[in-house]
Design a protein around this motif. Structure first.
Motif, PDB file in Angstrom:
ATOM      1  N   THR A  86       0.840  -1.205   0.000  1.00 52.25           N
ATOM      2  CA  THR A  86       0.000   0.000   0.000  1.00 52.25           C
ATOM      3  C   THR A  86       0.874   1.253   0.000  1.00 52.25           C
ATOM      4  O   THR A  86       0.613   2.200  -0.750  1.00 52.25           O
ATOM      5  N   LEU A  87       1.915   1.256   0.822  1.00 48.44           N
ATOM      6  CA  LEU A  87       2.821   2.406   0.891  1.00 48.44           C
ATOM      7  C   LEU A  87       3.443   2.691  -0.472  1.00 48.44           C
ATOM      8  O   LEU A  87       3.446   3.833  -0.940  1.00 48.44           O
ATOM      9  N   ASN A  88       3.962   1.657  -1.124  1.00 42.34           N
ATOM     10  CA  ASN A  88       4.623   1.866  -2.415  1.00 42.34           C
ATOM     11  C   ASN A  88       3.639   2.247  -3.509  1.00 42.34           C
ATOM     12  O   ASN A  88       3.960   3.085  -4.364  1.00 42.34           O
ATOM     13  N   ARG A  89       2.446   1.686  -3.504  1.00 34.64           N
ATOM     14  CA  ARG A  89       1.430   2.099  -4.483  1.00 34.64           C
ATOM     15  C   ARG A  89       1.046   3.556  -4.258  1.00 34.64           C
ATOM     16  O   ARG A  89       0.860   4.316  -5.212  1.00 34.64           O
ATOM     17  N   PHE A  90       0.924   3.948  -3.001  1.00 33.92           N
ATOM     18  CA  PHE A  90       0.599   5.330  -2.673  1.00 33.92           C
ATOM     19  C   PHE A  90       1.699   6.273  -3.168  1.00 33.92           C
ATOM     20  O   PHE A  90       1.420   7.280  -3.818  1.00 33.92           O
ATOM     21  N   MET A  91       2.962   5.943  -2.870  1.00 35.14           N
ATOM     22  CA  MET A  91       4.064   6.801  -3.308  1.00 35.14           C
ATOM     23  C   MET A  91       4.116   6.891  -4.828  1.00 35.14           C
ATOM     24  O   MET A  91       4.361   7.964  -5.382  1.00 35.14           O
ATOM     25  N   ASP A  92       3.870   5.776  -5.523  1.00 32.21           N
ATOM     26  CA  ASP A  92       3.874   5.784  -6.987  1.00 32.21           C
ATOM     27  C   ASP A  92       2.758   6.660  -7.552  1.00 32.21           C
ATOM     28  O   ASP A  92       2.937   7.320  -8.577  1.00 32.21           O
ATOM     29  N   ALA A  93       1.603   6.667  -6.888  1.00 28.86           N
ATOM     30  CA  ALA A  93       0.494   7.503  -7.344  1.00 28.86           C
ATOM     31  C   ALA A  93       0.760   8.984  -7.063  1.00 28.86           C
ATOM     32  O   ALA A  93       0.350   9.854  -7.845  1.00 28.86           O
ATOM     33  N   GLU A  94       1.453   9.272  -5.983  1.00 31.11           N
ATOM     34  CA  GLU A  94       1.738  10.662  -5.608  1.00 31.11           C
ATOM     35  C   GLU A  94       2.907  11.265  -6.372  1.00 31.11           C
ATOM     36  O   GLU A  94       2.961  12.474  -6.581  1.00 31.11           O
ATOM     37  N   LEU A  95       3.853  10.422  -6.772  1.00 29.24           N
ATOM     38  CA  LEU A  95       5.036  10.895  -7.488  1.00 29.24           C
ATOM     39  C   LEU A  95       5.359   9.881  -8.574  1.00 29.24           C
ATOM     40  O   LEU A  95       5.898   8.804  -8.302  1.00 29.24           O
ATOM     41  N   ARG A  96       5.015  10.200  -9.796  1.00 27.57           N
ATOM     42  CA  ARG A  96       5.236   9.291 -10.920  1.00 27.57           C
ATOM     43  C   ARG A  96       6.729   9.145 -11.189  1.00 27.57           C
ATOM     44  O   ARG A  96       7.463  10.125 -11.232  1.00 27.57           O
ATOM     45  N   GLY A  97       7.160   7.899 -11.357  1.00 25.32           N
ATOM     46  CA  GLY A  97       8.569   7.647 -11.646  1.00 25.32           C
ATOM     47  C   GLY A  97       9.449   7.911 -10.441  1.00 25.32           C
ATOM     48  O   GLY A  97       9.000   7.857  -9.293  1.00 25.32           O
ATOM     49  N   HIS A  98      10.699   8.202 -10.690  1.00 22.59           N
ATOM     50  CA  HIS A  98      11.675   8.541  -9.651  1.00 22.59           C
ATOM     51  C   HIS A  98      11.745   7.517  -8.524  1.00 22.59           C
ATOM     52  O   HIS A  98      11.663   7.875  -7.338  1.00 22.59           O
ATOM     53  N   PRO A  99      11.894   6.233  -8.841  1.00 22.61           N
ATOM     54  CA  PRO A  99      11.916   5.220  -7.776  1.00 22.61           C
ATOM     55  C   PRO A  99      13.062   5.420  -6.787  1.00 22.61           C
ATOM     56  O   PRO A  99      12.949   5.026  -5.631  1.00 22.61           O
ATOM     57  N   TYR A 100      14.143   6.032  -7.224  1.00 24.59           N
ATOM     58  CA  TYR A 100      15.274   6.253  -6.327  1.00 24.59           C
ATOM     59  C   TYR A 100      14.888   7.147  -5.157  1.00 24.59           C
ATOM     60  O   TYR A 100      15.400   6.982  -4.048  1.00 24.59           O
ATOM     61  N   ILE A 101      13.985   8.088  -5.369  1.00 17.71           N
ATOM     62  CA  ILE A 101      13.546   8.976  -4.290  1.00 17.71           C
ATOM     63  C   ILE A 101      12.784   8.184  -3.236  1.00 17.71           C
ATOM     64  O   ILE A 101      12.980   8.344  -2.044  1.00 17.71           O
ATOM     65  N   LYS A 102      11.909   7.299  -3.711  1.00 14.15           N
ATOM     66  CA  LYS A 102      11.040   6.527  -2.815  1.00 14.15           C
ATOM     67  C   LYS A 102      11.778   5.382  -2.130  1.00 14.15           C
ATOM     68  O   LYS A 102      11.336   4.873  -1.105  1.00 14.15           O
TER      69      LYS A 102
END
Length: 134
Positions: A86-102
């Motif tokens: 849920t956390l990772n899906r939420f972060m992906d929806a809030e900030l497209r791309g940029h997996p290094y940030i998350k």
């Protein structure tokens, strides 16, 4: 359990070898790393890190990590750090791309999950492959 705070620090990591070089004259002498602290209302705190290799190697860079964290960190307050999907899906929806940030937030939440379950993160990830590391 809920995330109550996210902090980030810039940390310089000098290279023992002095310099890391790659093509076109690009090099780094210090890794510009970002350490993230995720705090919870249960008193558990997890730590993660993101350390891109300079700004001319991959589509990730240290100032981008910290800039992205200022945008996304306040939005994860109130989420359960143990619910990683849920956390990772939420972060992906809030900030497209940029997996290094998350990634630093994700690692910090794995740390919290390990503390909450009393298990080492390597066990949560499927177990260790060997007893010793050279």
């Amino acid at each position: 359990m809920k995330i109550t705070n996210v902090r980030a620090w810039q940390v310089d990591l000098p290279l023992k070898e002095g310099r890391y070089s790659w093509s076109n004259g690009n090099y780094v002498e210090v890794f510009d790393s970002t350490v993230v602290e995720v705090e919870t209302d249960a008193g558990l705190t997890g730590y993660g890190e993101c350390c891109p290799l300079g700004s001319a190697y991959l589509p990730s860079y240290a100032l981008g990590v910290r800039s992205g964290l200022t945008e996304i960190a306040p939005k994860v307050i109130g989420l359960d750090p143990r619910d990683l999907l849920t956390l990772n899906r939420f972060m992906d929806a809030e900030l497209r791309g940029h997996p290094y940030i998350k990634s630093a937030i994700d690692v910090a939440c794995w740390d919290i999950l390990g503390q909450a379950t009393g298990l080492p993160v390597y066990t949560l990830l499927g177990g260790k492959a060997q007893d010793d590391v050279a």
